[in-house]
Design a protein around this motif. Sequence first.
Motif, PDB file in Angstrom:
ATOM      1  N   UNK A 125       0.777  -1.181  -0.098  1.00  0.00           N
ATOM      2  CA  UNK A 125      -0.164  -0.089   0.061  1.00  0.00           C
ATOM      3  C   UNK A 125       0.899   1.188   0.055  1.00  0.00           C
ATOM      4  N   UNK A 126       0.785   2.000  -1.196  1.00  0.00           N
ATOM      5  CA  UNK A 126       1.556   3.151  -1.334  1.00  0.00           C
ATOM      6  C   UNK A 126       0.876   4.331  -1.702  1.00  0.00           C
ATOM      7  N   UNK A 127      -0.371   4.577  -1.071  1.00  0.00           N
ATOM      8  CA  UNK A 127      -1.223   5.597  -1.289  1.00  0.00           C
ATOM      9  C   UNK A 127      -0.959   6.678  -0.477  1.00  0.00           C
ATOM     10  N   UNK A 128      -1.762   7.965  -0.533  1.00  0.00           N
ATOM     11  CA  UNK A 128      -1.338   8.863   0.411  1.00  0.00           C
ATOM     12  C   UNK A 128      -2.240   8.594   1.868  1.00  0.00           C
ATOM     13  N   UNK A 129      -1.374   9.231   2.714  1.00  0.00           N
ATOM     14  CA  UNK A 129      -2.057   8.687   4.198  1.00  0.00           C
ATOM     15  C   UNK A 129      -3.417   8.561   4.541  1.00  0.00           C
ATOM     16  N   UNK A 130      -4.286   9.719   3.973  1.00  0.00           N
ATOM     17  CA  UNK A 130      -5.546   9.479   4.432  1.00  0.00           C
ATOM     18  C   UNK A 130      -6.310   8.140   3.798  1.00  0.00           C
ATOM     19  N   UNK A 131      -5.493   7.354   3.171  1.00  0.00           N
ATOM     20  CA  UNK A 131      -6.114   6.000   2.680  1.00  0.00           C
ATOM     21  C   UNK A 131      -5.709   4.888   3.490  1.00  0.00           C
ATOM     22  N   UNK A 132      -4.434   5.027   4.161  1.00  0.00           N
ATOM     23  CA  UNK A 132      -3.726   3.823   4.634  1.00  0.00           C
ATOM     24  C   UNK A 132      -4.663   2.784   5.468  1.00  0.00           C
ATOM     25  N   UNK A 133      -5.568   3.371   6.666  1.00  0.00           N
ATOM     26  CA  UNK A 133      -5.947   2.645   7.345  1.00  0.00           C
ATOM     27  C   UNK A 133      -7.334   1.795   6.720  1.00  0.00           C
ATOM     28  N   UNK A 134      -8.065   2.331   5.874  1.00  0.00           N
ATOM     29  CA  UNK A 134      -9.047   1.877   5.258  1.00  0.00           C
ATOM     30  C   UNK A 134      -8.626   0.642   4.313  1.00  0.00           C
ATOM     31  N   UNK A 135      -7.539   0.928   3.444  1.00  0.00           N
ATOM     32  CA  UNK A 135      -7.105  -0.089   2.443  1.00  0.00           C
ATOM     33  C   UNK A 135      -6.396  -1.320   3.262  1.00  0.00           C
ATOM     34  N   UNK A 136      -5.735  -1.036   4.454  1.00  0.00           N
ATOM     35  CA  UNK A 136      -5.107  -2.250   4.906  1.00  0.00           C
ATOM     36  C   UNK A 136      -5.923  -2.828   5.778  1.00  0.00           C
ATOM     37  N   UNK A 137      -6.984  -2.419   6.194  1.00  0.00           N
ATOM     38  CA  UNK A 137      -8.267  -3.256   6.830  1.00  0.00           C
ATOM     39  C   UNK A 137      -8.681  -4.056   5.955  1.00  0.00           C
TER      40      UNK A 137
END
Length: 455
Positions: free
Chosen positions: A111-123
């Motif tokens: 996951x190398x998206x901007x920070x505001x996406x990290x949690x949703x995409x990781x989960x």
Amino acid sequence: MENQQQGRRSFIKKSATALALMGLGLPSFGHIQNTQTLKVALIGCGWYGKMDLWRLIQIANVEVVALCDVDQNHLAEANTLLKNRFSGHTPSLYKDYRDLLKSHQLDITVIGTPDHWHALQAIAAMKSGSHIYLQKPISVDVIEGEAVVAAAKKYNKIVQVGLQRRSTPHLIDAKQRIIDTGVLGKISQIEICSYYHMRYNENPPLQEIPSFFDYDLWTGPAPLRPFDGLPHKRKWRSFMEYGNGITGDMCVHMLDCVRWMLDLGWPLKISATGGIFVQKEGKSNIADTQTAIFEYEELNIVWQHRTWGNPEDPEYPWAFKIFGENGYLAGSPFQADFVPLDKDQEKIHWDAVYEKEAFPEDLDEKDIELHAVPATRKHFKNLVDAIKSNVDPVANVMEGHISTACCILVNISMELGRPLSYDPKTMTIPSDSEASALLRRPYRKPWIHPEPDDI
């Protein structure tokens, strides 16, 4: 060793082109360690996402089965570079990460998206059955981070956070020789800093959204700012809507590094001051000046950043300095120095390891951070080994959460003008309901904020 060699031969046999690449001196397959092919996808195909994925391919037997980006130009470029540089990969291409995760059973999602996406995409990736390489920080608010930690536990997934100072060769050696042996004596002061001029200070006009870019999906749960140009490659980092400023971007690395070196957990108290004091001409809304203190028992870690003016120490503009009664250890991604108090004692200097001979293809990679890639490769090796052995990697999800949350709390303290003490058991700031309310950011509809007890 025999199994490793068999795995290496199996991987090479996948493609005649792979053999040709070896003959041309392009990516070497001699560094491949795992025998079983790992199915991999990349979400976020910008600069650092690609640089992470290339490192994984260099050290592991993987098949890149999917790429995802909301910018169709980014996506096409990543696909072309992948096929030209590492043959044998024919990924499916996606704009929406949810479609990707529904369509593939993955071993590792990068996951190398901007920070505001990290949690949703990781989960979401963990729910789908994948282990994760998650760029730092793991979240933009504290409760998001708690939800990522809870998801890793619930779905029994390995998460390696991109805090690769823990895998930086010269810093590992410095830790072992100076910190672990107690050479510094008692340590009661640490200074960490970033004085890079990396704040976007322009004031561009509003523009029409280009057809190749899905701005609504890029924005996702964040507030929808009027479009004033593509936010790629650091521009988005200058807006609090998407991250936590220089602190969330740069302090998280140095704080995590010294926590690792000294085996520190949550601080007792965090306080901060700062704001936009100098660079007021542009749209950027992140602090250009900040000082924070992370208080531990008889130990303070002091963070400072300025996105203007000169660095205090030109040799260490983004760095840590660990002060003990017998001297200090300075370190950065580029070098390290032990400076003893005793003038008769020998100083020690370390330079970054570059691995140019082992990986000559690095020299031809556009925009590569040559000093960082050995650490990233080591970080990915550690992840692959952790998955194989079902153990925590060196920058596991909890360590990533602590470092991330502490940096978020710096900004909350600065906003409220008072010290904060976070209680990870209750996930609150006791006796401070106003501060506790700021541990969770509001999401733009229809996106739903993840909760630790409902993931």
